[in-house]
Design a protein around this motif. Structure first.
Motif, PDB file in Angstrom:
ATOM      1  N   LEU A  23     -11.357  14.633  11.691  1.00 31.38           N
ATOM      2  CA  LEU A  23     -12.160  15.587  12.449  1.00 31.38           C
ATOM      3  C   LEU A  23     -11.329  16.781  12.899  1.00 31.38           C
ATOM      4  O   LEU A  23     -11.788  17.911  12.908  1.00 31.38           O
ATOM      5  CB  LEU A  23     -12.763  14.900  13.684  1.00 31.38           C
ATOM      6  CG  LEU A  23     -13.944  13.978  13.449  1.00 31.38           C
ATOM      7  CD1 LEU A  23     -14.362  13.335  14.763  1.00 31.38           C
ATOM      8  CD2 LEU A  23     -15.111  14.734  12.849  1.00 31.38           C
ATOM      9  N   ALA A  24     -10.113  16.520  13.300  1.00 38.30           N
ATOM     10  CA  ALA A  24      -9.271  17.605  13.810  1.00 38.30           C
ATOM     11  C   ALA A  24      -7.818  17.170  13.724  1.00 38.30           C
ATOM     12  O   ALA A  24      -7.362  16.374  14.532  1.00 38.30           O
ATOM     13  CB  ALA A  24      -9.639  17.923  15.256  1.00 38.30           C
ATOM     14  N   ARG A  68     -15.925  11.651  20.093  1.00 39.16           N
ATOM     15  CA  ARG A  68     -16.097  12.213  18.747  1.00 39.16           C
ATOM     16  C   ARG A  68     -16.865  13.527  18.799  1.00 39.16           C
ATOM     17  O   ARG A  68     -16.537  14.486  18.098  1.00 39.16           O
ATOM     18  CB  ARG A  68     -16.823  11.206  17.844  1.00 39.16           C
ATOM     19  CG  ARG A  68     -15.918  10.133  17.271  1.00 39.16           C
ATOM     20  CD  ARG A  68     -16.636   9.355  16.183  1.00 39.16           C
ATOM     21  NE  ARG A  68     -17.750   8.599  16.728  1.00 39.16           N
ATOM     22  CZ  ARG A  68     -17.625   7.395  17.262  1.00 39.16           C
ATOM     23  NH1 ARG A  68     -16.439   6.831  17.349  1.00 39.16           N
ATOM     24  NH2 ARG A  68     -18.671   6.749  17.719  1.00 39.16           N
ATOM     25  N   LEU A  69     -17.892  13.566  19.628  1.00 37.44           N
ATOM     26  CA  LEU A  69     -18.691  14.783  19.746  1.00 37.44           C
ATOM     27  C   LEU A  69     -17.846  15.933  20.283  1.00 37.44           C
ATOM     28  O   LEU A  69     -17.907  17.064  19.770  1.00 37.44           O
ATOM     29  CB  LEU A  69     -19.887  14.525  20.668  1.00 37.44           C
ATOM     30  CG  LEU A  69     -20.897  15.662  20.848  1.00 37.44           C
ATOM     31  CD1 LEU A  69     -21.448  16.128  19.511  1.00 37.44           C
ATOM     32  CD2 LEU A  69     -22.036  15.195  21.757  1.00 37.44           C
ATOM     33  N   LEU A  70     -17.027  15.655  21.282  1.00 37.93           N
ATOM     34  CA  LEU A  70     -16.165  16.693  21.840  1.00 37.93           C
ATOM     35  C   LEU A  70     -15.169  17.202  20.804  1.00 37.93           C
ATOM     36  O   LEU A  70     -14.913  18.408  20.713  1.00 37.93           O
ATOM     37  CB  LEU A  70     -15.426  16.154  23.066  1.00 37.93           C
ATOM     38  CG  LEU A  70     -14.515  17.144  23.807  1.00 37.93           C
ATOM     39  CD1 LEU A  70     -15.305  18.359  24.288  1.00 37.93           C
ATOM     40  CD2 LEU A  70     -13.824  16.451  24.975  1.00 37.93           C
ATOM     41  N   THR A  71     -14.612  16.299  19.989  1.00 33.21           N
ATOM     42  CA  THR A  71     -13.643  16.737  18.983  1.00 33.21           C
ATOM     43  C   THR A  71     -14.288  17.587  17.898  1.00 33.21           C
ATOM     44  O   THR A  71     -13.640  18.469  17.335  1.00 33.21           O
ATOM     45  CB  THR A  71     -12.925  15.538  18.333  1.00 33.21           C
ATOM     46  OG1 THR A  71     -13.875  14.691  17.683  1.00 33.21           O
ATOM     47  CG2 THR A  71     -12.143  14.746  19.354  1.00 33.21           C
ATOM     48  N   VAL A  72     -15.557  17.323  17.605  1.00 37.31           N
ATOM     49  CA  VAL A  72     -16.260  18.173  16.635  1.00 37.31           C
ATOM     50  C   VAL A  72     -16.310  19.611  17.149  1.00 37.31           C
ATOM     51  O   VAL A  72     -16.019  20.565  16.423  1.00 37.31           O
ATOM     52  CB  VAL A  72     -17.686  17.646  16.370  1.00 37.31           C
ATOM     53  CG1 VAL A  72     -18.490  18.663  15.557  1.00 37.31           C
ATOM     54  CG2 VAL A  72     -17.641  16.323  15.624  1.00 37.31           C
ATOM     55  N   TYR A  74     -25.816  24.004  19.788  1.00 32.78           N
ATOM     56  CA  TYR A  74     -24.733  24.042  20.766  1.00 32.78           C
ATOM     57  C   TYR A  74     -23.459  24.596  20.133  1.00 32.78           C
ATOM     58  O   TYR A  74     -23.265  24.520  18.920  1.00 32.78           O
ATOM     59  CB  TYR A  74     -24.427  22.630  21.287  1.00 32.78           C
ATOM     60  CG  TYR A  74     -25.575  21.946  21.984  1.00 32.78           C
ATOM     61  CD1 TYR A  74     -25.845  22.177  23.326  1.00 32.78           C
ATOM     62  CD2 TYR A  74     -26.379  21.043  21.293  1.00 32.78           C
ATOM     63  CE1 TYR A  74     -26.885  21.529  23.971  1.00 32.78           C
ATOM     64  CE2 TYR A  74     -27.427  20.392  21.929  1.00 32.78           C
ATOM     65  CZ  TYR A  74     -27.675  20.637  23.269  1.00 32.78           C
ATOM     66  OH  TYR A  74     -28.706  19.998  23.902  1.00 32.78           O
ATOM     67  N   LYS A  75     -22.566  25.112  20.995  1.00 31.44           N
ATOM     68  CA  LYS A  75     -21.254  25.539  20.529  1.00 31.44           C
ATOM     69  C   LYS A  75     -20.234  25.336  21.645  1.00 31.44           C
ATOM     70  O   LYS A  75     -20.592  25.188  22.824  1.00 31.44           O
ATOM     71  CB  LYS A  75     -21.259  27.010  20.109  1.00 31.44           C
ATOM     72  CG  LYS A  75     -21.298  27.993  21.278  1.00 31.44           C
ATOM     73  CD  LYS A  75     -21.094  29.433  20.802  1.00 31.44           C
ATOM     74  CE  LYS A  75     -21.023  30.398  21.991  1.00 31.44           C
ATOM     75  NZ  LYS A  75     -20.771  31.791  21.557  1.00 31.44           N
ATOM     76  N   PHE A  76     -18.946  25.314  21.258  1.00 33.35           N
ATOM     77  CA  PHE A  76     -17.870  25.221  22.236  1.00 33.35           C
ATOM     78  C   PHE A  76     -17.424  26.623  22.590  1.00 33.35           C
ATOM     79  O   PHE A  76     -16.989  27.393  21.736  1.00 33.35           O
ATOM     80  CB  PHE A  76     -16.693  24.424  21.674  1.00 33.35           C
ATOM     81  CG  PHE A  76     -15.584  24.215  22.677  1.00 33.35           C
ATOM     82  CD1 PHE A  76     -15.696  23.232  23.645  1.00 33.35           C
ATOM     83  CD2 PHE A  76     -14.450  25.004  22.659  1.00 33.35           C
ATOM     84  CE1 PHE A  76     -14.691  23.036  24.581  1.00 33.35           C
ATOM     85  CE2 PHE A  76     -13.434  24.822  23.584  1.00 33.35           C
ATOM     86  CZ  PHE A  76     -13.558  23.830  24.552  1.00 33.35           C
ATOM     87  N   GLY A  77     -17.547  26.965  23.882  1.00 31.34           N
ATOM     88  CA  GLY A  77     -17.216  28.312  24.307  1.00 31.34           C
ATOM     89  C   GLY A  77     -15.804  28.463  24.821  1.00 31.34           C
ATOM     90  O   GLY A  77     -15.240  29.549  24.805  1.00 31.34           O
ATOM     91  N   GLY A  78     -15.208  27.359  25.304  1.00 34.69           N
ATOM     92  CA  GLY A  78     -13.867  27.447  25.858  1.00 34.69           C
ATOM     93  C   GLY A  78     -13.883  27.973  27.276  1.00 34.69           C
ATOM     94  O   GLY A  78     -14.921  28.382  27.806  1.00 34.69           O
ATOM     95  N   ALA A  79     -12.725  27.944  27.898  1.00 37.02           N
ATOM     96  CA  ALA A  79     -12.621  28.383  29.294  1.00 37.02           C
ATOM     97  C   ALA A  79     -12.780  29.886  29.394  1.00 37.02           C
ATOM     98  O   ALA A  79     -12.478  30.632  28.476  1.00 37.02           O
ATOM     99  CB  ALA A  79     -11.270  27.965  29.871  1.00 37.02           C
ATOM    100  N   LYS A  80     -13.275  30.321  30.553  1.00 37.23           N
ATOM    101  CA  LYS A  80     -13.415  31.758  30.807  1.00 37.23           C
ATOM    102  C   LYS A  80     -12.614  32.133  32.036  1.00 37.23           C
ATOM    103  O   LYS A  80     -12.462  31.346  32.935  1.00 37.23           O
ATOM    104  CB  LYS A  80     -14.890  32.114  31.031  1.00 37.23           C
ATOM    105  CG  LYS A  80     -15.738  31.928  29.780  1.00 37.23           C
ATOM    106  CD  LYS A  80     -17.169  32.341  30.050  1.00 37.23           C
ATOM    107  CE  LYS A  80     -18.028  32.193  28.815  1.00 37.23           C
ATOM    108  NZ  LYS A  80     -19.436  32.564  29.062  1.00 37.23           N
ATOM    109  N   LEU A 129     -14.333  20.994  19.451  1.00 36.53           N
ATOM    110  CA  LEU A 129     -12.991  21.552  19.590  1.00 36.53           C
ATOM    111  C   LEU A 129     -12.402  21.979  18.253  1.00 36.53           C
ATOM    112  O   LEU A 129     -11.620  22.933  18.190  1.00 36.53           O
ATOM    113  CB  LEU A 129     -12.065  20.526  20.252  1.00 36.53           C
ATOM    114  CG  LEU A 129     -12.309  20.255  21.736  1.00 36.53           C
ATOM    115  CD1 LEU A 129     -11.420  19.122  22.217  1.00 36.53           C
ATOM    116  CD2 LEU A 129     -12.057  21.507  22.563  1.00 36.53           C
ATOM    117  N   SER A 130     -12.754  21.268  17.195  1.00 42.52           N
ATOM    118  CA  SER A 130     -12.203  21.602  15.885  1.00 42.52           C
ATOM    119  C   SER A 130     -12.928  22.774  15.228  1.00 42.52           C
ATOM    120  O   SER A 130     -12.488  23.275  14.192  1.00 42.52           O
ATOM    121  CB  SER A 130     -12.247  20.379  14.959  1.00 42.52           C
ATOM    122  OG  SER A 130     -13.566  19.906  14.812  1.00 42.52           O
TER     123      SER A 130
END
Length: 233
Positions: A129-130, A164-168, A227-233, A170-171
């Motif tokens: 996955l990553a 697993r969902l979080l790693t998807v 959904y998408k991973f936006g990261g910290a702001k 993040l990758s």
């Protein structure tokens, strides 16, 4: 895994318990059994269990309570057995930490198939996955190799599916995933659950990593898409 897989079945109906035990032993698994939640928790304290099959309707301590307690110290895959057919009841089971569910009546072969699928998903390497992925923005820290998530330095307990969902995400930072795509990546093509399962897991993840789960900055909803991973702001 080199050691033999050990499965704990918690079911108060003796006939179901005996049939499942026989089928799983035939597949080469070690099997432990319990007819109530207290006995199940006692087994967890003395033996290493790799997968739990848990009936929700147990005497004295409910299956939901057993699941909550186990999730307090373990991330092993949990397969719930339930006579409840309402979608909200199934989502409640997933929300408290179950990885999959089967409604009664069921075929023992179906249970064996679900067990094999859960074991594949839970104990496969995370690297596909990553590759050696790590994320650290000083507030959220994720280490794939150690299978750890920390928020402000504090270790946070994640279920296998949540991790697993979080790693998807993040990758693939910034990439929008539909629910169907996430189901395929996290559960695999053999998973016949429904899309709202993903919503439940994302809600749980947000509760664990977001400052304000109602206004998430990490896992963002893209309305009409996914959904998408936006990261910290």
């Amino acid at each position: 895994m080199e050691q033999k897989i050990r499965i704990l079945i918690v079911e108060d109906e003796e006939k179901i318990l005996q049939v499942l035990e026989a089928y799983l032993k035939k597949e080469g698994y070690e099997v432990r059994t319990a007819t109530d939640g207290t006995k199940a928790l006692a087994i967890f304290k003395t033996e290493e269990i790799h997968l739990l099959i848990l009936d929700l309707m147990l005497p004295e301590m409910s299956g939901e309570e057993v699941c909550k307690q186990i999730r307090g110290f373990s991330t092993i895959p949990i397969l719930m057995l339930t006579a409840r057919t309402e979608e909200d009841d199934k989502l409640t089971g997933l929300a408290i930490g179950a990885d999959d569910y089967v409604t009664k009546p069921f075929s023992p072969r179906e249970i064996v198939g679900r067990v094999k699928a859960l074991l594949r998903r839970s104990y496969r390497e995370y690297k596909p996955l990553a590759e050696q992925l790590q994320y650290n923005d000083r507030e959220l820290e994720v280490d794939i190799n150690r299978v750890e998530v920390r928020v402000k330095g504090k270790l946070v307990n994640f279920t296998p599916n949540e991790f697993r969902l979080l790693t998807v995400f993040l990758s693939h930072p910034g990439q929008v995933f539909t629910r169907e795509q996430l189901v395929q990546k996290v559960f695999g093509f053999d998973y016949d659950g429904f899309d709202r399962t993903i919503d439940t897991h994302i809600k749980n993840i947000r509760q664990k990593i977001e400052r304000d789960p109602k206004n998430p900055i990490y896992i963002q909803t893209i309305y009409g898409m996914g959904y998408k991973f936006g990261g910290a702001k």
